[in-house]
Design an enzyme around this catalytic site. Structure first.
Site, PDB file in Angstrom:
ATOM      1  N   SER A 162     -82.446-136.035  54.315  1.00  0.00           N
ATOM      2  CA  SER A 162     -81.152-136.262  53.939  1.00  0.00           C
ATOM      3  C   SER A 162     -81.219-136.744  52.304  1.00  0.00           C
ATOM      4  CB  SER A 162     -80.491-137.475  54.995  1.00  0.00           C
ATOM      5  OG  SER A 162     -79.424-137.977  54.218  1.00  0.00           O
ATOM      6  N   GLU A 203     -79.074-139.019  51.721  1.00  0.00           N
ATOM      7  CA  GLU A 203     -79.065-140.352  51.615  1.00  0.00           C
ATOM      8  C   GLU A 203     -80.278-141.118  50.990  1.00  0.00           C
ATOM      9  OE1 GLU A 203     -76.689-143.208  52.769  1.00  0.00           O
ATOM     10  OE2 GLU A 203     -75.594-141.237  52.024  1.00  0.00           O
ATOM     11  N   TYR A 209     -80.888-146.411  57.533  1.00  0.00           N
ATOM     12  CA  TYR A 209     -80.906-145.096  57.913  1.00  0.00           C
ATOM     13  C   TYR A 209     -81.667-144.326  57.022  1.00  0.00           C
ATOM     14  CZ  TYR A 209     -79.424-140.129  58.053  1.00  0.00           C
ATOM     15  OH  TYR A 209     -79.596-138.845  58.203  1.00  0.00           O
TER      16      TYR A 209
HETATM   17  P1  NDP Z   1     -75.468-135.620  65.020  1.00  0.00           P
HETATM   18  O1  NDP Z   1     -75.239-137.007  64.879  1.00  0.00           O
HETATM   19  O2  NDP Z   1     -74.043-134.755  65.195  1.00  0.00           O
HETATM   20  O3  NDP Z   1     -76.597-135.262  66.377  1.00  0.00           O
HETATM   21  C1  NDP Z   1     -77.444-136.041  66.385  1.00  0.00           C
HETATM   22  C2  NDP Z   1     -78.225-135.391  67.545  1.00  0.00           C
HETATM   23  O4  NDP Z   1     -79.356-136.267  67.806  1.00  0.00           O
HETATM   24  C3  NDP Z   1     -77.572-135.455  68.941  1.00  0.00           C
HETATM   25  O5  NDP Z   1     -78.013-134.240  69.549  1.00  0.00           O
HETATM   26  C4  NDP Z   1     -78.049-136.717  69.738  1.00  0.00           C
HETATM   27  O6  NDP Z   1     -77.968-136.394  71.080  1.00  0.00           O
HETATM   28  C5  NDP Z   1     -79.475-136.472  69.247  1.00  0.00           C
HETATM   29  N1  NDP Z   1     -80.363-137.776  69.263  1.00  0.00           N
HETATM   30  C6  NDP Z   1     -80.101-139.181  69.181  1.00  0.00           C
HETATM   31  N2  NDP Z   1     -80.821-139.840  69.511  1.00  0.00           N
HETATM   32  C7  NDP Z   1     -81.679-139.281  70.384  1.00  0.00           C
HETATM   33  C8  NDP Z   1     -82.833-139.569  70.928  1.00  0.00           C
HETATM   34  N3  NDP Z   1     -83.219-140.969  71.145  1.00  0.00           N
HETATM   35  N4  NDP Z   1     -83.621-138.572  71.963  1.00  0.00           N
HETATM   36  C9  NDP Z   1     -82.931-137.462  71.746  1.00  0.00           C
HETATM   37  N5  NDP Z   1     -82.055-136.991  70.966  1.00  0.00           N
HETATM   38  C10 NDP Z   1     -81.060-137.993  70.336  1.00  0.00           C
HETATM   39  O7  NDP Z   1     -76.035-135.040  63.612  1.00  0.00           O
HETATM   40  P2  NDP Z   1     -76.055-133.765  62.661  1.00  0.00           P
HETATM   41  O8  NDP Z   1     -76.134-132.822  63.528  1.00  0.00           O
HETATM   42  O9  NDP Z   1     -74.957-133.916  61.913  1.00  0.00           O
HETATM   43  O10 NDP Z   1     -77.312-134.034  62.004  1.00  0.00           O
HETATM   44  C11 NDP Z   1     -78.437-133.115  62.535  1.00  0.00           C
HETATM   45  C12 NDP Z   1     -79.675-134.034  61.543  1.00  0.00           C
HETATM   46  O11 NDP Z   1     -79.631-133.765  60.374  1.00  0.00           O
HETATM   47  C13 NDP Z   1     -79.751-135.663  61.903  1.00  0.00           C
HETATM   48  O12 NDP Z   1     -81.096-135.787  62.010  1.00  0.00           O
HETATM   49  C14 NDP Z   1     -78.875-136.087  60.685  1.00  0.00           C
HETATM   50  O13 NDP Z   1     -79.487-137.395  60.331  1.00  0.00           O
HETATM   51  C15 NDP Z   1     -79.613-135.134  59.425  1.00  0.00           C
HETATM   52  N6  NDP Z   1     -78.758-134.879  58.454  1.00  0.00           N
HETATM   53  C16 NDP Z   1     -77.329-134.714  58.678  1.00  0.00           C
HETATM   54  C17 NDP Z   1     -76.521-134.409  57.674  1.00  0.00           C
HETATM   55  C18 NDP Z   1     -75.224-134.352  57.756  1.00  0.00           C
HETATM   56  O14 NDP Z   1     -74.238-134.126  56.907  1.00  0.00           O
HETATM   57  N7  NDP Z   1     -74.570-133.592  58.958  1.00  0.00           N
HETATM   58  C19 NDP Z   1     -77.121-134.436  56.291  1.00  0.00           C
HETATM   59  C20 NDP Z   1     -78.536-134.757  56.158  1.00  0.00           C
HETATM   60  C21 NDP Z   1     -79.111-134.691  57.394  1.00  0.00           C
HETATM   61  P3  NDP Z   1     -76.614-137.002  71.730  1.00  0.00           P
HETATM   62  O15 NDP Z   1     -75.523-135.945  71.697  1.00  0.00           O
HETATM   63  O16 NDP Z   1     -77.184-137.385  73.135  1.00  0.00           O
HETATM   64  O17 NDP Z   1     -76.151-138.249  71.239  1.00  0.00           O
HETATM   65  P1  GDR Z   2     -72.672-140.563  55.015  1.00  0.00           P
HETATM   66  O1  GDR Z   2     -71.385-139.971  55.702  1.00  0.00           O
HETATM   67  O2  GDR Z   2     -72.617-142.005  55.116  1.00  0.00           O
HETATM   68  O3  GDR Z   2     -72.526-139.939  53.802  1.00  0.00           O
HETATM   69  O4  GDR Z   2     -73.785-140.121  55.996  1.00  0.00           O
HETATM   70  P2  GDR Z   2     -69.869-140.681  56.159  1.00  0.00           P
HETATM   71  O5  GDR Z   2     -69.186-139.760  56.375  1.00  0.00           O
HETATM   72  O6  GDR Z   2     -69.970-141.817  57.409  1.00  0.00           O
HETATM   73  O7  GDR Z   2     -69.571-141.359  54.769  1.00  0.00           O
HETATM   74  C1  GDR Z   2     -69.324-140.854  53.440  1.00  0.00           C
HETATM   75  C2  GDR Z   2     -68.877-141.885  52.667  1.00  0.00           C
HETATM   76  O8  GDR Z   2     -67.161-142.017  53.101  1.00  0.00           O
HETATM   77  C3  GDR Z   2     -67.036-143.519  52.791  1.00  0.00           C
HETATM   78  N1  GDR Z   2     -65.972-144.122  53.951  1.00  0.00           N
HETATM   79  C4  GDR Z   2     -66.070-143.943  55.009  1.00  0.00           C
HETATM   80  N2  GDR Z   2     -67.081-143.586  55.918  1.00  0.00           N
HETATM   81  C5  GDR Z   2     -66.732-143.654  57.330  1.00  0.00           C
HETATM   82  N3  GDR Z   2     -67.554-143.198  58.130  1.00  0.00           N
HETATM   83  N4  GDR Z   2     -65.704-144.149  57.912  1.00  0.00           N
HETATM   84  C6  GDR Z   2     -64.783-144.606  57.100  1.00  0.00           C
HETATM   85  O9  GDR Z   2     -63.574-145.059  57.432  1.00  0.00           O
HETATM   86  C7  GDR Z   2     -64.933-144.541  55.603  1.00  0.00           C
HETATM   87  N5  GDR Z   2     -64.009-144.853  54.380  1.00  0.00           N
HETATM   88  C8  GDR Z   2     -64.825-144.542  53.606  1.00  0.00           C
HETATM   89  C9  GDR Z   2     -68.297-144.116  53.365  1.00  0.00           C
HETATM   90  O10 GDR Z   2     -68.532-145.671  52.828  1.00  0.00           O
HETATM   91  C10 GDR Z   2     -69.492-143.144  52.454  1.00  0.00           C
HETATM   92  O11 GDR Z   2     -69.502-143.519  51.128  1.00  0.00           O
HETATM   93  C11 GDR Z   2     -73.704-138.666  56.387  1.00  0.00           C
HETATM   94  C12 GDR Z   2     -74.332-138.667  57.771  1.00  0.00           C
HETATM   95  O12 GDR Z   2     -74.377-137.250  58.239  1.00  0.00           O
HETATM   96  C13 GDR Z   2     -76.009-138.892  57.463  1.00  0.00           C
HETATM   97  O13 GDR Z   2     -76.488-138.724  58.709  1.00  0.00           O
HETATM   98  C14 GDR Z   2     -76.424-137.902  56.648  1.00  0.00           C
HETATM   99  O14 GDR Z   2     -77.823-137.950  56.371  1.00  0.00           O
HETATM  100  C15 GDR Z   2     -75.521-137.965  55.216  1.00  0.00           C
HETATM  101  O15 GDR Z   2     -74.224-137.762  55.503  1.00  0.00           O
HETATM  102  C16 GDR Z   2     -75.887-136.955  54.178  1.00  0.00           C
END
Ligand code: NDP
Ligand code: GDR
Length: 352
Positions: free
Chosen positions: A139, A141, A163
């Site tokens: 990520s 992050e 995280y």
């Molecule tokens: P989601 O939060 O939508 O999905 C997370 C998935 O992980 C779900 O299927 C959840 O299952 C599963 N999970 C959580 N805990 C466990 C566990 N203990 N055992 C098995 N499965 C588990 O994430 P995204 O699809 O958005 O992201 C996918 C991956 O990419 C993640 O690792 C995230 O950290 C990473 N990532 C995401 C980014 C983004 O912008 N979306 C950017 C960079 C990295 P359940 O449905 O049961 O909760």
């Molecule tokens: P992020 O996504 O932390 O970048 O992680 P999120 O959308 O939660 O926050 C992005 C930015 O928005 C600001 N923010 C708020 N965020 C949330 N959730 N709710 C609010 O009300 C709000 N107001 C302002 C946050 O402070 C932050 O700066 C996501 C996840 O998908 C991670 O798993 C992944 O690794 C990173 O993106 C890349």
């Protein structure tokens, strides 16, 4: 049909195993791989709300097209059993506790699932299917308090949350398994990517859901935290394509996947509210309880390596993404139930 890596090697259609298949990326990746003829298997953790957990796969019409296996990422015996049974050609480790804000309240769980969970999967693959190609969901992050204005694969990391620290451990362990055991293990350092299937707790979806509620008279305001933070947002469908491309390379490696455009939360509000004909400043309120103990102020990726080596480029603009998300949330609220979502197909039909 084009031959993919595994098919070319074995003469059979390739098999993929996805942890996190029920999440945003897992659902879109399943769709992408099924369209290319893969047999898709996924990890499903036991839940009393299984109907809700499968909503994203249902939205895409995929529930009956993937094979689900019960197990939790933290359970090595289960992961071993599943890898042994599936014998995947490609493994995508997407499962994580992925909500940054929650990681301060649940640092140990986040470390166990998001950090050690990746190693559990690496171990299962190393023992039961070492020739499989492995993708780790790293990520942006991990860059946290950024050390360079534009972040590349060579930018030093500075994690700012439990995280991010857990993801950094998983990232380095993926590199370590590649170097120690010769595994074909790659990390995608993905910047934020969104879609109608984004979890409601993440800021873009929270905003588009808020826009829909306000537009339909179901809410009067939307509370947000830090409006000044900037993110490099892309479309999840573009980003899952990059995951797959990494595993088609001869040599495993790490890649930054980003759009190269960064936008503040306030400007995303302007886009999403504006699409629905609303002035965001009339409806958005800030709430100090939504601020984070340590913030990542700005992320801005440089995806040059992915463009040059993978031939990858994003296709959706932020304007298109915001419009698609607002439309989807309007359709959900018009359906008047949080449990019964319209499918992508029914939305298309309704618009036609
Ligand atoms: P989601 O939060 O939508 O999905 C997370 C998935 O992980 C779900 O299927 C959840 O299952 C599963 N999970 C959580 N805990 C466990 C566990 N203990 N055992 C098995 N499965 C588990 O994430 P995204 O699809 O958005 O992201 C996918 C991956 O990419 C993640 O690792 C995230 O950290 C990473 N990532 C995401 C980014 C983004 O912008 N979306 C950017 C960079 C990295 P359940 O449905 O049961 O909760
Ligand atoms: P992020 O996504 O932390 O970048 O992680 P999120 O959308 O939660 O926050 C992005 C930015 O928005 C600001 N923010 C708020 N965020 C949330 N959730 N709710 C609010 O009300 C709000 N107001 C302002 C946050 O402070 C932050 O700066 C996501 C996840 O998908 C991670 O798993 C992944 O690794 C990173 O993106 C890349």
């Amino acid at each position: 049909m084009v031959l993919w890596f595994a098919e070319a090697v074995t003469g059979t259609m390739p098999t993929a195993l996805i942890t996190g298949i029920t999440g945003q990326d897992g659902a879109y990746l399943s769709q992408f791989l099924l369209e290319r003829g893969y047999a898709v298997h996924g990890l499903l953790r036991r839940s009393a709300s299984a109907d809700v957990i499968l909503e994203r796969l249902r939205w895409l019409g995929l529930v009956d097209r993937v094979t689900l296996h019960d197990g939790d990422l933290t359970d090595l015996s289960a992961m071993l059993r599943i890898v042994q049974a599936v014998q995947p050609d490609e493994v995508y480790n997407l499962a994580a506790q992925s909500f940054v804000h929650a990681s301060w309240q649940q640092p140990l769980l986040t470390g166990t699932v998001t950090g050690l969970g990746a190693v559990t999967m690496l171990e299962a693959v190393r023992i039961a299917r070492p020739q499989a190609r492995f993708y780790q969901a790293s990520s942006s992050e991990m860059f946290g308090k950024i050390q360079q204005e534009r972040q590349t694969e060579r930018t030093p990391f500075y994690p700012r949350s439990p995280y991010a620290a857990a993801k950094l451990y998983a990232h380095w362990m993926t590199v370590n398994y590649r170097e120690s055991f010769g595994m074909h293990a790659s990390s995608g350092i993905l910047f934020n990517h969104e879609s109608p299937l984004r979890g409601i707790e993440f800021v873009t979806r929270k905003i588009t859901d808020g826009v829909a509620r306000i537009r339909l008279g179901l809410a009067r305001e939307l509370k947000l935290g830090n409006l000044e933070a900037k993110r490099d947002w892309g479309h999840a469908q573009d980003f899952v394509r990059a995951m797959w491309l990494m595993l088609q390379q001869e040599v495993p490696d790490d890649y930054v996947i980003a759009t190269g455009r960064t936008t503040s939360i306030a400007d995303f509000c302007a886009l999403a509210f504006g699409y629905a004909g609303l002035n965001w400043q009339e409806f958005v309120r800030t709430d100090a309880s939504l601020l984070r103990p340590a913030e990542v102020d700005v992320l801005h990726g440089d995806p040059s390596k992915a463009r040059d080596r993978l031939g990858w480029a994003p296709s959706a603009t932020l304007e298109e993404l915001a419009a698609e998300m607002v439309e989807a949330d309007l359709a959900r609220h018009r359906a008047r139930s949080s449990l019964v979502m319209p499918t992508a197909e029914s939305m298309r039909a309704a618009r036609a």
